[in-house]
Design a protein around this motif. Structure first.
Motif, PDB file in Angstrom:
ATOM      1  N   SER A   1       0.841  -1.190   0.000  1.00 17.88           N
ATOM      2  CA  SER A   1       0.000   0.000   0.000  1.00 17.88           C
ATOM      3  C   SER A   1       0.890   1.259   0.000  1.00 17.88           C
ATOM      4  O   SER A   1       1.533   1.524   1.012  1.00 17.88           O
ATOM      5  N   PRO A   2       1.033   1.934  -1.117  1.00 20.10           N
ATOM      6  CA  PRO A   2       0.356   1.680  -2.392  1.00 20.10           C
ATOM      7  C   PRO A   2       0.948   0.453  -3.096  1.00 20.10           C
ATOM      8  O   PRO A   2       2.103   0.108  -2.855  1.00 20.10           O
TER       9      PRO A   2
ATOM     10  N   GLN B   1      -0.074   0.847  -8.637  1.00 21.43           N
ATOM     11  CA  GLN B   1      -0.341   2.285  -8.436  1.00 21.43           C
ATOM     12  C   GLN B   1       0.908   3.144  -8.685  1.00 21.43           C
ATOM     13  O   GLN B   1       0.886   4.351  -8.408  1.00 21.43           O
TER      14      GLN B   1
END
Ligand code: HEM
Ligand code: HEM
Length: 261
Positions: free
Chosen positions: A186-187, A191
């Motif tokens: 995350s990310p 992304q």
């Protein structure tokens, strides 16, 4: 040397992309990841990409183009063979440490070994690389090998050496992609966080380095002058060295040629 300017540009480009690859992999593990340590954790895993890029890619590439450097042509061929062999041996030593690091990390974290395509092709490359060193030392460093054997095996040595080098770069690209998919949560990788873009550039640098090295070693006109003569002897004429594989009586000319092949 024919087209010396082009050679010089290729040499500088190889030196720049090769050194940048090492700098990039170090920044990746030291800045974006957990750093380097020998503790069974992620920092131990990080030795794996660092040593593979520095050893199996950069040092191997250097070993492969060493015969093509015109500044070394005044050097005895035997000395150049030792340098070529020692660079490969050093690359292999780093490879062994790098492989131990990833196995040790997997065992400590109870992650299965050898499940991925990357690991299958990677271990095959390490074994074949070791074999190429053993055959190379036996054929070209031990002074008793017949010249006809050395000459007959040289195209095979060059073909497998180049194939291994290209294969190893592909294996590294798979490893890099795998690691980015595993590590970026995350990310996510999809992304495009800064780490993903940075490491993608590392992959591009490795491909560029590989392409320049392969281009350099596949140009016959950039061979050492003596090797160009040998090359035309083996390709233009159906020379006995090309056809006959086996020991033959050693002549004075043979022992003179042995140093050159
Ligand atoms: C695992 C070889 C480069 C990432 C492995 C394994 C081998 C290997 C044999 C299996 C270890 C085990 O199962 O315990 C190679 C070779 C490379 C290379 C020959 C030559 C350049 C890289 C690079 C990365 C990388 C540059 C980038 C990070 C990984 C990862 C694993 C791994 C994430 C663990 C997952 C798996 O087993 O596929 N590698 N590697 N490798 N390698 Fe590489
Ligand atoms: C040439 C790869 C190990 C001896 C070459 C070439 C490649 C290569 C690609 C072509 C270079 C050119 O045309 O300029 C490899 C790889 C090795 C390895 C990947 C290890 C895994 C060895 C060892 C020796 C050796 C241990 C022992 C001395 C030679 C010799 C040449 C050569 C004599 C001839 C260069 C020439 O005359 O053009 N090698 N090599 N190699 N290699 Fe190796």
């Amino acid at each position: 040397m024919e087209n010396y300017r082009l050679f010089l540009s290729a040499f500088c480009a190889a030196a720049i992309t090769g050194s940048l690859s090492i700098i990039f992999v170090l920044i990746w593990v030291l800045h974006y990841r957990e750093g380097l340590a020998w503790d069974g954790g992620s920092a131990e895993f990080n030795w794996h990409p660092v040593l593979m890029v520095a050893g199996l890619i950069f040092l191997q590439g250097t070993a492969i183009i060493i015969f093509r450097l015109p500044w070394t042509w005044a050097c005895n061929k035997q000395v150049m063979k030792w340098i070529h062999a020692c660079l490969h041996l050093l690359a292999f030593t780093l490879t062994v440490i790098s492989t131990v690091a990833v196995f040790d990390f997997h065992n400590t974290a109870k992650i299965p070994n050898m499940y991925s395509l990357h690991s299958w092709l990677g271990i095959a490359a390490v074994i074949l690389y070791c074999l190429q060193i053993v055959v190379g030392v036996v054929l070209y460093l031990i002074p008793i090998t017949p010249v006809s054997w050395r000459a007959a095996f040289m195209p095979v040595h060059v073909f497998f050496g180049t194939l291994l080098f290209v294969g190893i770069i592909s294996v590294a690209l798979m490893g890099i992609t795998e690691k980015l998919i595993f590590a970026l949560k995350s990310p996510k990788y999809s992304q495009s966080p800064p780490e993903a873009l940075f490491v993608n550039v590392l992959g591009v640098l490795l491909v560029a380095f590989g392409a320049i090295v392969v281009y350099t070693v596949t140009r016959v006109s950039w061979k050492r002058p003596n090797d160009q003569v040998l090359h035309s002897l083996h390709t233009d004429e159906v020379g006995e060295d090309n056809g006959k594989v086996g020991p033959k009586k050693t002549t004075t000319q043979d022992s003179e040629m042995r140093g050159n092949i």
